[in-house]
Design a protein around this motif. Structure first.
Motif, short mmCIF file in Angstrom:
data_model
loop_
_atom_site.label_atom_id
_atom_site.label_comp_id
_atom_site.label_asym_id
_atom_site.label_seq_id
_atom_site.Cartn_x
_atom_site.Cartn_y
_atom_site.Cartn_z
N PHE A 8 0.84 -1.20 0.00
CA PHE A 8 0.00 0.00 0.00
C PHE A 8 0.87 1.25 0.00
O PHE A 8 0.67 2.18 -0.78
CB PHE A 8 -0.90 -0.02 1.23
N VAL A 9 1.86 1.30 0.87
CA VAL A 9 2.75 2.47 0.94
C VAL A 9 3.55 2.62 -0.34
O VAL A 9 3.68 3.71 -0.90
CB VAL A 9 3.70 2.36 2.15
N ASP A 10 4.07 1.51 -0.86
CA ASP A 10 4.89 1.56 -2.08
C ASP A 10 4.08 2.06 -3.27
O ASP A 10 4.60 2.75 -4.14
CB ASP A 10 5.47 0.17 -2.38
N GLY A 11 2.80 1.69 -3.33
CA GLY A 11 1.99 2.09 -4.47
C GLY A 11 1.33 3.44 -4.33
O GLY A 11 0.72 3.93 -5.27
N THR A 12 1.48 4.05 -3.15
CA THR A 12 0.79 5.31 -2.90
C THR A 12 1.34 6.46 -3.73
O THR A 12 0.58 7.25 -4.30
CB THR A 12 0.87 5.66 -1.40
N ALA A 13 2.67 6.59 -3.82
CA ALA A 13 3.28 7.75 -4.47
C ALA A 13 2.80 7.92 -5.91
O ALA A 13 2.37 9.00 -6.31
CB ALA A 13 4.80 7.63 -4.42
N GLU A 14 2.86 6.85 -6.70
CA GLU A 14 2.46 6.93 -8.10
C GLU A 14 0.98 7.25 -8.23
O GLU A 14 0.57 8.07 -9.08
CB GLU A 14 2.79 5.63 -8.81
N GLN A 15 0.15 6.63 -7.41
CA GLN A 15 -1.29 6.87 -7.48
C GLN A 15 -1.63 8.30 -7.08
O GLN A 15 -2.53 8.91 -7.65
CB GLN A 15 -2.03 5.89 -6.57
N LEU A 16 -0.88 8.86 -6.12
CA LEU A 16 -1.14 10.23 -5.70
C LEU A 16 -0.78 11.22 -6.80
O LEU A 16 -1.45 12.24 -6.97
CB LEU A 16 -0.36 10.55 -4.43
N GLN A 17 0.26 10.94 -7.54
CA GLN A 17 0.61 11.80 -8.67
C GLN A 17 -0.53 11.83 -9.68
O GLN A 17 -0.89 12.88 -10.21
CB GLN A 17 1.90 11.31 -9.32
N ASP A 18 -1.11 10.65 -9.93
CA ASP A 18 -2.24 10.59 -10.86
C ASP A 18 -3.44 11.37 -10.31
O ASP A 18 -4.15 12.03 -11.06
CB ASP A 18 -2.65 9.13 -11.11
N LEU A 19 -3.65 11.29 -8.99
CA LEU A 19 -4.76 12.01 -8.37
C LEU A 19 -4.60 13.52 -8.52
O LEU A 19 -5.56 14.23 -8.80
CB LEU A 19 -4.87 11.65 -6.88
N VAL A 20 -3.38 14.00 -8.32
CA VAL A 20 -3.13 15.44 -8.46
C VAL A 20 -3.47 15.90 -9.86
O VAL A 20 -4.11 16.94 -10.07
CB VAL A 20 -1.66 15.78 -8.12
N LEU A 21 -3.04 15.13 -10.86
CA LEU A 21 -3.24 15.51 -12.25
C LEU A 21 -4.70 15.40 -12.68
O LEU A 21 -5.16 16.18 -13.52
CB LEU A 21 -2.36 14.65 -13.16
N SER A 22 -5.43 14.45 -12.12
CA SER A 22 -6.80 14.22 -12.57
C SER A 22 -7.84 15.01 -11.78
O SER A 22 -8.98 15.15 -12.23
CB SER A 22 -7.14 12.72 -12.47
N SER A 23 -7.46 15.54 -10.62
CA SER A 23 -8.42 16.25 -9.78
C SER A 23 -8.69 17.66 -10.31
O SER A 23 -7.76 18.36 -10.73
CB SER A 23 -7.91 16.34 -8.34
N GLY A 24 -9.95 18.06 -10.26
CA GLY A 24 -10.31 19.38 -10.75
C GLY A 24 -9.93 20.49 -9.81
O GLY A 24 -9.67 21.62 -10.24
N ASP A 25 -9.92 20.22 -8.50
CA ASP A 25 -9.55 21.24 -7.52
C ASP A 25 -9.08 20.56 -6.25
O ASP A 25 -9.04 19.32 -6.15
CB ASP A 25 -10.72 22.19 -7.24
N LEU A 26 -8.73 21.37 -5.23
CA LEU A 26 -8.20 20.83 -3.99
C LEU A 26 -9.21 19.95 -3.28
O LEU A 26 -8.86 18.87 -2.78
CB LEU A 26 -7.77 21.98 -3.07
N ASP A 27 -10.48 20.37 -3.21
CA ASP A 27 -11.49 19.59 -2.51
C ASP A 27 -11.64 18.19 -3.12
O ASP A 27 -11.77 17.19 -2.41
CB ASP A 27 -12.83 20.31 -2.53
N GLU A 28 -11.64 18.14 -4.45
CA GLU A 28 -11.76 16.84 -5.12
C GLU A 28 -10.54 15.97 -4.82
O GLU A 28 -10.67 14.77 -4.56
CB GLU A 28 -11.90 17.04 -6.62
N PHE A 29 -9.36 16.57 -4.85
CA PHE A 29 -8.14 15.82 -4.56
C PHE A 29 -8.17 15.27 -3.13
O PHE A 29 -7.85 14.10 -2.90
CB PHE A 29 -6.91 16.71 -4.74
N LEU A 30 -8.58 16.09 -2.17
CA LEU A 30 -8.62 15.64 -0.78
C LEU A 30 -9.61 14.50 -0.59
O LEU A 30 -9.35 13.55 0.15
CB LEU A 30 -8.97 16.81 0.15
N GLY A 31 -10.76 14.59 -1.25
CA GLY A 31 -11.74 13.53 -1.15
C GLY A 31 -11.24 12.21 -1.73
O GLY A 31 -11.40 11.15 -1.12
N GLU A 32 -10.63 12.28 -2.90
CA GLU A 32 -10.08 11.06 -3.52
C GLU A 32 -8.93 10.50 -2.69
O GLU A 32 -8.78 9.28 -2.54
CB GLU A 32 -9.59 11.39 -4.94
#
Length: 247
Positions: A8-32
């Motif tokens: 889970f920890v190892d896979g978090t960094a890459e997934q979070l990068q994708d979340l930043v790029l795909s999120s429309g704003d801060l609230d959406e990013f925090l929820g995801e």
């Protein structure tokens, strides 16, 4: 740390990068983000829910949660200015409440958590440098808490979250600056057009036309842009105008 937690920890960094790029704003990013982290710590014995709260200078706190329960508990802490999440942020340390029914420091919060079926709370600070303060909050159901390994996993996840969250905050500031600039340019366009109208009607130079607009603004106690918009609307029938910088 168990293998599943390590993955889970190892896979978090890459997934979070994708979340930043795909999120429309801060609230959406925090929820995801909250939902992703909750999934990582949930197990067969009980579903863990998660929330992320960010306190920024000169802005209201932003909260993202994977469930309504987690959101309400975070909001209660923000409004009260106290609770495990607030303590984790302000003191930069992990706060663990193993049994909310025995917690005496935050009685109203603990009762609210118990009423919503939460038995244990884990709050972990996120290092944002000068960007603000933030914390992850994990809520476990009654009869379940967090093991030492799970606490370590949560702390490692908070370290993984730090850089993507700082990036999301900076992107948000750039978006705000862009929107402010677009609004300013639109206001400037409307004012310039109104000056042109006043010049034509009064056969006067630009400076005198602007002075007349400003006097009208002061006399009516309304913003200069609103005065200009009313003049333009009277001529053009609309104030939905695009500035020369719009694409």
């Amino acid at each position: 740390m168990e293998l599943a937690e390590q993955r889970f920890v190892d896979g978090t960094a890459e997934q979070l990068q994708d979340l930043v790029l795909s999120s429309g704003d801060l609230d959406e990013f925090l929820g995801e983000l909250a939902q992703h982290l909750a999934n990582g710590l949930s197990h067969a014995d009980g579903e863990v829910i998660c929330a992320v709260t960010v306190a920024r200078p000169k802005k209201p706190a932003a909260t993202g949660a994977g469930s309504q329960k987690a959101f309400e508990l975070e909001e209660q802490q923000v409004e009260a200015g106290d609770g495990p999440c607030i303590a984790a942020m302000s003191e930069a340390r992990t706060v663990y409440v193993g049994d909310v029914t025995r917690e005496s420091r935050w009685q109203e919060f603990s009762q609210a958590a118990a009423d919503r079926g939460c038995g244990a709370v884990l709050a972990v600070p996120i290092d944002l440098d000068a960007e603000g303060l933030a914390a992850l909050s994990f809520y476990a159901p009654h009869g379940s808490g967090f093991t030492d390994g799970e606490i370590l996993t949560a702390e490692n996840a908070a370290r993984q979250v730090s850089r993507p969250l700082r990036l999301s905050l900076r992107i948000g500031r750039l978006r705000d600056a862009r929107d402010d600039l677009a609004s300013a340019m639109k206001s400037r366009t409307v004012i310039d057009m109104a000056i042109g109208v006043v010049m034509a009607q009064n056969r006067c130079p630009p400076d005198e036309a602007f002075t007349l607009l400003r006097k009208a603004s002061n006399a009516r106690n309304i913003k200069l842009r609103e005065v200009a918009a009313s003049i333009v609307a009277a001529i053009a029938g609309t104030t939905d105008l695009r500035s020369r910088f719009d694409l």
